[in-house]
Design a protein around this motif. Structure first.
Motif, mmCIF file in Angstrom:
data_model
loop_
_atom_site.group_PDB
_atom_site.id
_atom_site.type_symbol
_atom_site.label_atom_id
_atom_site.label_comp_id
_atom_site.label_asym_id
_atom_site.label_seq_id
_atom_site.Cartn_x
_atom_site.Cartn_y
_atom_site.Cartn_z
ATOM 1 N N ASP A 191 0.836 -1.200 0.000
ATOM 2 C CA ASP A 191 0.000 0.000 0.000
ATOM 3 C C ASP A 191 0.873 1.254 0.000
ATOM 4 O OD1 ASP A 191 -2.269 -1.581 0.054
ATOM 5 O OD2 ASP A 191 -2.659 -1.277 2.194
ATOM 6 N N ASP A 192 1.912 1.240 0.810
ATOM 7 C CA ASP A 192 2.824 2.385 0.882
ATOM 8 C C ASP A 192 3.565 2.586 -0.443
ATOM 9 O OD1 ASP A 192 4.056 4.527 2.371
ATOM 10 O OD2 ASP A 192 5.876 3.285 2.444
ATOM 11 N N GLU A 193 4.012 1.499 -1.044
ATOM 12 C CA GLU A 193 4.715 1.581 -2.338
ATOM 13 C C GLU A 193 3.792 2.145 -3.418
ATOM 14 O OE1 GLU A 193 5.965 -2.433 -3.062
ATOM 15 O OE2 GLU A 193 7.368 -2.415 -1.369
ATOM 16 N N ILE A 194 2.560 1.686 -3.443
ATOM 17 C CA ILE A 194 1.591 2.158 -4.441
ATOM 18 C C ILE A 194 1.292 3.636 -4.235
ATOM 19 C CG2 ILE A 194 -0.832 1.956 -5.155
ATOM 20 C CD1 ILE A 194 -0.464 -1.123 -4.671
ATOM 21 N N ASN A 195 1.125 4.049 -2.986
ATOM 22 C CA ASN A 195 0.899 5.467 -2.694
ATOM 23 C C ASN A 195 2.032 6.312 -3.260
ATOM 24 O OD1 ASN A 195 -1.403 4.772 -1.296
ATOM 25 N ND2 ASN A 195 -0.543 5.176 0.728
ATOM 26 N N LYS A 196 3.267 5.886 -3.028
ATOM 27 C CA LYS A 196 4.427 6.641 -3.507
ATOM 28 C C LYS A 196 4.478 6.686 -5.033
ATOM 29 C CE LYS A 196 7.208 5.810 0.596
ATOM 30 N NZ LYS A 196 8.250 5.010 1.221
ATOM 31 N N GLN A 197 4.182 5.557 -5.681
ATOM 32 C CA GLN A 197 4.185 5.523 -7.146
ATOM 33 C C GLN A 197 3.139 6.481 -7.714
ATOM 34 O OE1 GLN A 197 3.560 1.453 -8.320
ATOM 35 N NE2 GLN A 197 5.505 0.751 -7.489
ATOM 36 N N LEU A 198 1.948 6.456 -7.144
ATOM 37 C CA LEU A 198 0.879 7.319 -7.640
ATOM 38 C C LEU A 198 1.201 8.793 -7.399
ATOM 39 C CD1 LEU A 198 -2.208 5.197 -6.568
ATOM 40 C CD2 LEU A 198 -1.538 5.756 -8.916
ATOM 41 N N LEU A 199 1.742 9.106 -6.232
ATOM 42 C CA LEU A 199 2.131 10.488 -5.954
ATOM 43 C C LEU A 199 3.195 10.956 -6.936
ATOM 44 C CD1 LEU A 199 2.213 10.420 -2.045
ATOM 45 C CD2 LEU A 199 0.583 11.650 -3.489
ATOM 46 N N PHE A 200 4.149 10.089 -7.249
ATOM 47 C CA PHE A 200 5.198 10.420 -8.213
ATOM 48 C C PHE A 200 4.606 10.701 -9.598
ATOM 49 C CE2 PHE A 200 8.408 9.202 -11.381
ATOM 50 C CZ PHE A 200 9.431 10.067 -11.018
ATOM 51 N N LEU A 201 3.532 10.001 -9.937
ATOM 52 C CA LEU A 201 2.871 10.195 -11.229
ATOM 53 C C LEU A 201 1.923 11.401 -11.239
ATOM 54 C CD1 LEU A 201 2.044 6.469 -12.064
ATOM 55 C CD2 LEU A 201 3.781 7.908 -13.164
ATOM 56 N N GLY A 202 1.831 12.085 -10.101
ATOM 57 C CA GLY A 202 1.004 13.288 -10.032
ATOM 58 C C GLY A 202 -0.434 13.054 -9.596
ATOM 59 N N TRP A 203 -0.712 11.911 -9.013
ATOM 60 C CA TRP A 203 -2.050 11.579 -8.566
ATOM 61 C C TRP A 203 -2.200 11.865 -7.081
ATOM 62 C CZ3 TRP A 203 -6.228 9.504 -11.321
ATOM 63 C CH2 TRP A 203 -5.982 9.311 -12.674
ATOM 64 N N THR A 204 -3.415 12.190 -6.671
ATOM 65 C CA THR A 204 -3.749 12.326 -5.263
ATOM 66 C C THR A 204 -4.353 11.004 -4.815
ATOM 67 O OG1 THR A 204 -4.195 14.681 -5.543
ATOM 68 C CG2 THR A 204 -5.115 13.624 -3.586
ATOM 69 N N VAL A 205 -3.870 10.478 -3.707
ATOM 70 C CA VAL A 205 -4.327 9.182 -3.203
ATOM 71 C C VAL A 205 -5.164 9.393 -1.948
ATOM 72 C CG1 VAL A 205 -3.616 6.925 -2.328
ATOM 73 C CG2 VAL A 205 -2.252 8.053 -4.095
ATOM 74 N N ILE A 206 -6.337 8.766 -1.935
ATOM 75 C CA ILE A 206 -7.197 8.782 -0.754
ATOM 76 C C ILE A 206 -7.483 7.332 -0.392
ATOM 77 C CG2 ILE A 206 -9.388 9.513 0.240
ATOM 78 C CD1 ILE A 206 -9.530 11.693 -1.911
ATOM 79 N N ARG A 207 -7.293 7.006 0.876
ATOM 80 C CA ARG A 207 -7.589 5.650 1.353
ATOM 81 C C ARG A 207 -8.611 5.747 2.481
ATOM 82 N NH1 ARG A 207 -4.559 1.307 -0.162
ATOM 83 N NH2 ARG A 207 -2.796 1.817 -1.495
ATOM 84 N N PHE A 208 -9.651 4.932 2.363
ATOM 85 C CA PHE A 208 -10.672 4.855 3.406
ATOM 86 C C PHE A 208 -10.712 3.446 3.957
ATOM 87 C CE2 PHE A 208 -12.566 8.220 0.645
ATOM 88 C CZ PHE A 208 -12.558 9.247 1.565
ATOM 89 N N TRP A 209 -10.960 3.330 5.258
ATOM 90 C CA TRP A 209 -11.205 2.038 5.871
ATOM 91 C C TRP A 209 -12.665 1.671 5.628
ATOM 92 C CZ3 TRP A 209 -7.058 -0.489 6.855
ATOM 93 C CH2 TRP A 209 -5.919 0.143 7.349
#
Length: 135
Positions: free
Chosen positions: A87-105
């Protein structure tokens, strides 16, 4: 494990219906992005993940000791730890690509769907303000 859904879970459907009712159009399980986000708002470059508490390690510092004492605890600790790392790796990849990441439980979505929608709308508003300032 084979009966656990990877897409179209109850929590995803609840959030998608709420977004749709508010007029937001989205893509689901978008394969062109790392991690195949559950919901993607292409217009705003927002990737939304609906995470189950157990498999994604909510309150991991509390859950882990319980798993250590349970049957097959080593398997679950390894699996959930890797999910947290992924999850952390994916967040970083998406942020690097210019995306905003939102995670909900999942519980957040079930109990406070309106609050989740409000969080998404606040992010959209902030992105619009930032976009306006740069023009």
């Amino acid at each position: 494990m084979q009966h656990i859904r990877a897409k179209d879970t109850k929590i995803e459907i609840i959030l998608r219906k709420a977004l749709w009712n508010r007029g937001y159009r989205y893509r689901k399980n978008y394969k062109d992005l790392p991690g195949k986000p559950d919901i993607v708002l292409l217009k705003y470059k927002i990737a939304i993940f609906c995470d189950g508490e157990f498999f994604h390690g909510k309150n991991w510092e509390i859950l882990r000791p319980h798993l250590e004492q349970s049957n097959n605890g080593e398997f679950w600790i390894k699996k959930i730890s890797r999910n947290i790392e992924r999850d952390d790796e994916i967040n970083k990849q998406l942020l690097f690509l210019g995306w905003t990441v939102i995670r909900f439980w999942g519980d957040e979505i079930k109990k406070n769907t309106d609050r989740c929608i409000k969080v998404i709308e606040e992010v959209i508003f902030d992105l619009a303000i930032d976009d306006w300032k740069t023009k």
